[in-house]
Design a protein around this motif. Structure first.
Motif, PDB file in Angstrom:
ATOM      1  N   LYS A  23      16.859 -21.249  -6.398  1.00  0.00           N
ATOM      2  CA  LYS A  23      16.825 -21.188  -7.854  1.00  0.00           C
ATOM      3  C   LYS A  23      15.772 -20.203  -8.373  1.00  0.00           C
ATOM      4  O   LYS A  23      15.703 -19.943  -9.580  1.00  0.00           O
ATOM      5  N   ALA A  24      14.945 -19.687  -7.466  1.00  0.00           N
ATOM      6  CA  ALA A  24      13.911 -18.725  -7.850  1.00  0.00           C
ATOM      7  C   ALA A  24      13.501 -17.936  -6.613  1.00  0.00           C
ATOM      8  O   ALA A  24      13.686 -18.385  -5.480  1.00  0.00           O
ATOM      9  N   ILE A  25      12.941 -16.755  -6.860  1.00  0.00           N
ATOM     10  CA  ILE A  25      12.453 -15.887  -5.794  1.00  0.00           C
ATOM     11  C   ILE A  25      10.958 -15.676  -5.989  1.00  0.00           C
ATOM     12  O   ILE A  25      10.515 -15.335  -7.094  1.00  0.00           O
ATOM     13  N   SER A  26      10.178 -15.882  -4.943  1.00  0.00           N
ATOM     14  CA  SER A  26       8.796 -15.392  -4.955  1.00  0.00           C
ATOM     15  C   SER A  26       8.740 -14.190  -4.033  1.00  0.00           C
ATOM     16  O   SER A  26       9.386 -14.154  -2.974  1.00  0.00           O
ATOM     17  N   LEU A  27       7.980 -13.178  -4.440  1.00  0.00           N
ATOM     18  CA  LEU A  27       8.110 -11.864  -3.806  1.00  0.00           C
ATOM     19  C   LEU A  27       6.749 -11.234  -3.568  1.00  0.00           C
ATOM     20  O   LEU A  27       5.931 -11.103  -4.485  1.00  0.00           O
ATOM     21  N   ASP A  28       6.513 -10.849  -2.325  1.00  0.00           N
ATOM     22  CA  ASP A  28       5.346 -10.046  -1.977  1.00  0.00           C
ATOM     23  C   ASP A  28       5.518  -8.643  -2.566  1.00  0.00           C
ATOM     24  O   ASP A  28       6.639  -8.222  -2.874  1.00  0.00           O
ATOM     25  N   LEU A  29       4.412  -7.900  -2.675  1.00  0.00           N
ATOM     26  CA  LEU A  29       4.468  -6.566  -3.276  1.00  0.00           C
ATOM     27  C   LEU A  29       4.170  -5.461  -2.259  1.00  0.00           C
ATOM     28  O   LEU A  29       5.052  -4.715  -1.871  1.00  0.00           O
ATOM     29  N   ASP A  30       2.910  -5.371  -1.818  1.00  0.00           N
ATOM     30  CA  ASP A  30       2.504  -4.302  -0.908  1.00  0.00           C
ATOM     31  C   ASP A  30       3.279  -4.366   0.409  1.00  0.00           C
ATOM     32  O   ASP A  30       3.360  -5.419   1.053  1.00  0.00           O
ATOM     33  N   ASP A  31       3.813  -3.239   0.804  1.00  0.00           N
ATOM     34  CA  ASP A  31       4.593  -3.069   2.034  1.00  0.00           C
ATOM     35  C   ASP A  31       5.929  -3.803   2.019  1.00  0.00           C
ATOM     36  O   ASP A  31       6.673  -3.758   2.999  1.00  0.00           O
ATOM     37  N   THR A  32       6.238  -4.461   0.914  1.00  0.00           N
ATOM     38  CA  THR A  32       7.572  -5.015   0.704  1.00  0.00           C
ATOM     39  C   THR A  32       8.341  -4.141  -0.284  1.00  0.00           C
ATOM     40  O   THR A  32       9.497  -3.788  -0.045  1.00  0.00           O
ATOM     41  N   LEU A  33       7.670  -3.763  -1.383  1.00  0.00           N
ATOM     42  CA  LEU A  33       8.294  -2.894  -2.386  1.00  0.00           C
ATOM     43  C   LEU A  33       7.845  -1.443  -2.288  1.00  0.00           C
ATOM     44  O   LEU A  33       8.528  -0.545  -2.777  1.00  0.00           O
ATOM     45  N   TRP A  34       6.675  -1.212  -1.688  1.00  0.00           N
ATOM     46  CA  TRP A  34       6.157   0.155  -1.511  1.00  0.00           C
ATOM     47  C   TRP A  34       5.209   0.153  -0.312  1.00  0.00           C
ATOM     48  O   TRP A  34       4.645  -0.875   0.036  1.00  0.00           O
ATOM     49  N   PRO A  35       5.017   1.294   0.334  1.00  0.00           N
ATOM     50  CA  PRO A  35       4.029   1.386   1.422  1.00  0.00           C
ATOM     51  C   PRO A  35       2.622   1.420   0.826  1.00  0.00           C
ATOM     52  O   PRO A  35       2.341   2.220  -0.070  1.00  0.00           O
ATOM     53  N   ILE A  36       1.738   0.583   1.332  1.00  0.00           N
ATOM     54  CA  ILE A  36       0.431   0.441   0.696  1.00  0.00           C
ATOM     55  C   ILE A  36      -0.604   1.453   1.190  1.00  0.00           C
ATOM     56  O   ILE A  36      -1.436   1.929   0.414  1.00  0.00           O
ATOM     57  N   TRP A  37      -0.577   1.835   2.475  1.00  0.00           N
ATOM     58  CA  TRP A  37      -1.696   2.630   2.979  1.00  0.00           C
ATOM     59  C   TRP A  37      -1.756   4.034   2.398  1.00  0.00           C
ATOM     60  O   TRP A  37      -2.872   4.540   2.152  1.00  0.00           O
ATOM     61  N   PRO A  38      -0.669   4.713   2.107  1.00  0.00           N
ATOM     62  CA  PRO A  38      -0.799   5.992   1.395  1.00  0.00           C
ATOM     63  C   PRO A  38      -1.438   5.822   0.013  1.00  0.00           C
ATOM     64  O   PRO A  38      -2.180   6.696  -0.444  1.00  0.00           O
ATOM     65  N   VAL A  39      -1.156   4.709  -0.639  1.00  0.00           N
ATOM     66  CA  VAL A  39      -1.745   4.431  -1.953  1.00  0.00           C
ATOM     67  C   VAL A  39      -3.252   4.261  -1.831  1.00  0.00           C
ATOM     68  O   VAL A  39      -4.032   4.838  -2.604  1.00  0.00           O
ATOM     69  N   ILE A  40      -3.684   3.456  -0.861  1.00  0.00           N
ATOM     70  CA  ILE A  40      -5.115   3.214  -0.677  1.00  0.00           C
ATOM     71  C   ILE A  40      -5.825   4.505  -0.297  1.00  0.00           C
ATOM     72  O   ILE A  40      -6.941   4.780  -0.774  1.00  0.00           O
ATOM     73  N   ALA A  41      -5.199   5.312   0.543  1.00  0.00           N
ATOM     74  CA  ALA A  41      -5.814   6.583   0.941  1.00  0.00           C
ATOM     75  C   ALA A  41      -6.032   7.482  -0.271  1.00  0.00           C
ATOM     76  O   ALA A  41      -7.108   8.105  -0.414  1.00  0.00           O
ATOM     77  N   ARG A  42      -5.049   7.567  -1.153  1.00  0.00           N
ATOM     78  CA  ARG A  42      -5.202   8.382  -2.369  1.00  0.00           C
ATOM     79  C   ARG A  42      -6.285   7.809  -3.272  1.00  0.00           C
ATOM     80  O   ARG A  42      -7.056   8.564  -3.884  1.00  0.00           O
ATOM     81  N   ALA A  43      -6.343   6.485  -3.378  1.00  0.00           N
ATOM     82  CA  ALA A  43      -7.355   5.856  -4.230  1.00  0.00           C
ATOM     83  C   ALA A  43      -8.755   6.094  -3.682  1.00  0.00           C
ATOM     84  O   ALA A  43      -9.704   6.319  -4.450  1.00  0.00           O
ATOM     85  N   GLU A  44      -8.906   6.061  -2.357  1.00  0.00           N
ATOM     86  CA  GLU A  44     -10.214   6.357  -1.747  1.00  0.00           C
ATOM     87  C   GLU A  44     -10.634   7.791  -2.069  1.00  0.00           C
ATOM     88  O   GLU A  44     -11.801   8.044  -2.417  1.00  0.00           O
ATOM     89  N   LEU A  45      -9.697   8.725  -1.972  1.00  0.00           N
ATOM     90  CA  LEU A  45     -10.023  10.124  -2.269  1.00  0.00           C
ATOM     91  C   LEU A  45     -10.377  10.319  -3.742  1.00  0.00           C
ATOM     92  O   LEU A  45     -11.305  11.071  -4.070  1.00  0.00           O
ATOM     93  N   ALA A  46      -9.648   9.644  -4.630  1.00  0.00           N
ATOM     94  CA  ALA A  46      -9.944   9.744  -6.065  1.00  0.00           C
ATOM     95  C   ALA A  46     -11.344   9.213  -6.361  1.00  0.00           C
ATOM     96  O   ALA A  46     -12.094   9.797  -7.159  1.00  0.00           O
TER      97      ALA A  46
END
Length: 237
Positions: free
Chosen positions: A11-34
């Protein structure tokens, strides 16, 4: 023993985000550089220190060891890491807040897997979808808020996966019982084992084709991506 998914119970869905909907480590790498780029004119010694991944990891471990109570709170953990790096180099600790805002703004710039947005649209038409993340992604800032009935992060809730209270909060937000929720995520231990122990049905999103390594638990189903999840649920409805 392999459980069997019962789509009629969902009757409902609970959903993870990181690495389920998008790859997380490229995001973190860009954020570290910023973060480093922003710090360079304001706190050059700290910026240089943070360019080294091993030094960042060592400092993170120091923070986690000295302040275990913030382990679930990635915002406070990141701010404390920045503060200690600044302090270590005798640079202005008043920079913590603006530096963190630079990091988190970049962290919210994710690149979805191709299957993610169409799948979210399909799911949201059929179920209340609740985001459950141990990370600090904000579906509103990312631009996916229209697909979610509610969302919880560990840093706001106080605990995260695999704590049963986190999964039960998703059920309560959706107005259903835990056994009426299907939890979907990529992490075998946090998402699947945690949700099973909390009484939810589970689907493991196994994009990389990993072997299952938890003998005492098994997901109700395994899919390679979010479109396969929709096909699975559509076939079972």
């Amino acid at each position: 023993m392999q459980a069997t998914l019962d789509a009629s119970r969902i009757k409902a869905i609970s959903l993870d985000l990181d690495d389920t909907l998008w790859p997380i480590w490229p995001v973190i790498a860009r954020a570290e550089l910023a973060l480093q780029d922003w710090l360079r004119p304001h706190a050059p010694a700290t910026a240089e220190f943070l360019t080294d991944g091993e030094r960042r990891l060592t400092l993170r471990r120091e923070v986690q060891a000295s302040r275990p109570e913030i382990g679930h709170d990635l915002r406070t953990l990141r701010q404390e890491l920045i503060r200690r790096a600044l302090q270590r180099h005798d640079e202005d600790t008043m920079l913590v807040e603006p530096a963190y805002e630079v990091f988190i703004a970049e962290r919210m710039r994710v690149e979805l897997y191709e299957d993610a947005r169409p799948a979210l649209a399909w799911l949201a038409q059929r179920y209340p979808v609740v985001a459950l993340s141990n990370g600090n992604a904000d579906v509103q800032r990312i631009g996916l808020g229209e697909f979610f009935h509610a969302g919880f992060s560990a840093q706001e809730f106080g605990v995260g996966k695999p704590d049963a209270r986190f999964f039960h909060a998703a059920a309560q937000a959706a107005g259903v019982l835990p056994q009426e929720v299907l939890h979907v995520g990529d992490d075998a231990a946090l998402d699947v084992v945690g949700a099973l122990d909390a009484g939810l049905q589970t689907v493991w999103v196994n994009r990389a084709g990993h072997d299952w390594a938890h003998d005492s638990h098994r997901p109700h189903a395994t899919v390679g991506d979010m479109q396969a999840l929709c096909a699975l649920l559509g076939a079972g409805s």
